[in-house]
Design an enzyme around this catalytic site. Sequence first.
Site, PDB file in Angstrom:
ATOM      1  N   LYS A 164       0.841  -1.193   0.000  1.00  0.00           N
ATOM      2  CA  LYS A 164       0.000   0.000   0.000  1.00  0.00           C
ATOM      3  C   LYS A 164       0.878   1.245   0.000  1.00  0.00           C
ATOM      4  O   LYS A 164       1.891   1.311   0.678  1.00  0.00           O
ATOM      5  CB  LYS A 164      -0.908   0.024   1.241  1.00  0.00           C
ATOM      6  CG  LYS A 164      -2.206  -0.725   1.077  1.00  0.00           C
ATOM      7  CD  LYS A 164      -3.141  -0.438   2.233  1.00  0.00           C
ATOM      8  CE  LYS A 164      -4.531  -0.995   1.970  1.00  0.00           C
ATOM      9  NZ  LYS A 164      -5.466  -0.654   3.053  1.00  0.00           N
ATOM     10  N   GLU A 224     -21.088  -6.662   6.934  1.00  0.00           N
ATOM     11  CA  GLU A 224     -22.173  -5.959   7.613  1.00  0.00           C
ATOM     12  C   GLU A 224     -23.312  -6.889   8.027  1.00  0.00           C
ATOM     13  O   GLU A 224     -23.907  -6.713   9.098  1.00  0.00           O
ATOM     14  CB  GLU A 224     -22.723  -4.854   6.697  1.00  0.00           C
ATOM     15  CG  GLU A 224     -21.772  -3.707   6.454  1.00  0.00           C
ATOM     16  CD  GLU A 224     -20.777  -3.953   5.331  1.00  0.00           C
ATOM     17  OE1 GLU A 224     -19.969  -3.054   5.044  1.00  0.00           O
ATOM     18  OE2 GLU A 224     -20.812  -5.069   4.741  1.00  0.00           O
ATOM     19  N   ARG A 276     -26.381  -2.714   3.372  1.00  0.00           N
ATOM     20  CA  ARG A 276     -25.935  -4.081   3.099  1.00  0.00           C
ATOM     21  C   ARG A 276     -26.480  -5.085   4.109  1.00  0.00           C
ATOM     22  O   ARG A 276     -26.434  -6.289   3.869  1.00  0.00           O
ATOM     23  CB  ARG A 276     -24.402  -4.122   3.073  1.00  0.00           C
ATOM     24  CG  ARG A 276     -23.783  -3.258   1.977  1.00  0.00           C
ATOM     25  CD  ARG A 276     -22.293  -3.030   2.204  1.00  0.00           C
ATOM     26  NE  ARG A 276     -21.538  -4.242   2.149  1.00  0.00           N
ATOM     27  CZ  ARG A 276     -20.895  -4.703   1.074  1.00  0.00           C
ATOM     28  NH1 ARG A 276     -20.954  -4.023  -0.059  1.00  0.00           N
ATOM     29  NH2 ARG A 276     -20.205  -5.817   1.113  1.00  0.00           N
TER      30      ARG A 276
END
Length: 602
Positions: A268, A353, A381
């Site tokens: 990253k 979720e 979601r």
Amino acid sequence: MQVKEKSLKELNELSNKIRERIIDVVSRKGGHFSSTLGAVELTIAMHYVFDIEKDPFIFDVSHQCYAHKLLTNRWEEFETIRQFGGLSGFTKPNEHKADYFVAGHSSTSISLAVGAAKAAKLKKENRIPVVMIGDGSMSAGMIYEALNELGDLKLPVVIILNDNEMSIAKPIGAISKYLSKLLAGKFYQSFKTSVDKFIRNNMPEGTTYLAKRVENSFKLITPGILFEEMGIDYIGPIDGHDIEEIIEVLQIAKSMNKPVIVHAKTVKGKGYKIAEGQHEQWHGVGPFNIEDGEFIKKNTKKSATEVYSYALLNLAKKYENVVGVTAAMPSGTGIDRLIKEFPNRFWDVAIAEQHAVTSMAAMAKEGFKPFITIYSTFLQRGFDQIIHDVCIMNLPVVFAMDRAGIVGNDGETHQGVFDINFLRFIPNMILFAPRDNFTLEFALEFAYTLSSPCAIRYPRGSFKELEYKANEFSLGKAELLKEGTSNKLFIGYGAGVSKAIEVEKLHNEDIAILDLRFVKPLDSDTLINLSKKYNSWYIFSDSIKQGGVASAILELLSEKNITNIYLKSFEYEDSFIDHGDTVQVEELLQLLPSQLVKLIDK
């Protein structure tokens, strides 16, 4: 931008040029940063190996799509990324044909690829969907639903697993690296196909079992056993920053004409040393100084998220049965502070979720008081779980919805404008909202006392500071902040209260202001009494109009046969709201206080 004719040296030079462009623009404008920097070589290789004119390029979440935008004739326009009227920070088909699908929420990519592959087969087209998905997105169950079908159908799909955070299974030193390269080679893939065919056609059942055991034993010391067992071929891990290696492996994967996962290890923030590695604050950033990485702060006021975080922390210290989760957004929701303080009572369950909601439903049944802290847009979601696992059993789960209302630069996939509408019609659900920092603290205390599910909403950024004293919540009770001498009544809900106050100050009449506080249950007694004194009502709420606050009030008026009220809603119209600075977006929607005051008497 054409990449297929470029040499390896030119491709590497291009990757440096793309990184420089991303760093320059994002440092000035803000945007998703570390994930997109880490995916530059993978993106270039995708464009080199696959045909952007016909192959669906599918980016999961699409936080990492900036290099893709730069490679598809948006180099100059990239200056407008996430700005009002400019490029979206996510893939968006009506922005460019190279963007296959709208993406902003996680873990949809492989399902899209399966659908695209089915369509290509039915249409007899030689097209191969290619997916780029981060390892974080692999925590969502939808991914495995898609992989399960893909492994059964054996349709040609190439999935690039951009692993910049955690290994699916840790490689074991030099031996694993050697075996991974061997598995990526043409000889192995050809040999494996030939052996499988020979075994199926020529060997007795017992020998077949023995041969498969040998092959499985070989694969057990490689990281891809999970995918292989689902019927998906696995190649990797490979170096996600070595363009030559990536191109070679993607060409092999493309030629296999079946589902393949290419596992690429990346860093990253690659190319900007300060952001390299696991630094959550570099995922999505505002403007910063390139030289030292210091963020340029625009607002020193305490955000609603911070107020919520400290209020919940105090509540957790006070009551030992307070627990909670977030779904891959610990710092974004302020729950990182509670996870650190109470690691056995607060959890980050990753991008899951649905699991977050249902697991907390069980904790509520066991006597705990769960706070599910989540962005309004992401609660969508878990809609079925809210109904099926929480509300049917009337369990006292608290849904704390951050980023309610317009969220600005993230745009249409992230706007928190639907929560009132989809929660209001669920039996047993209580909906209420604070108007400022002080009432947010009272809201959490009140939520703790409820024996039913409830949902609280609060905006991105800071509440406006108001002159009205904060009072505790009482179930289903509104609060009249100000009497008026005119026939008008301003009704505000949540952050809409401050807008009602601003508009009233700009108007030349003395207008009454009601903080509705609860949209479910409504304070019917107060509203009925007010209808006798004020007959022009104006609704202020940062939510969609259809099924929203005004709809709830109109339903009440109809039920009580109150016909003397003129009602006008300043909620959002029935459309998806695009990205951009919040003030500019509201100006476009004709919802700034200076614009609303002109609409009051129309």
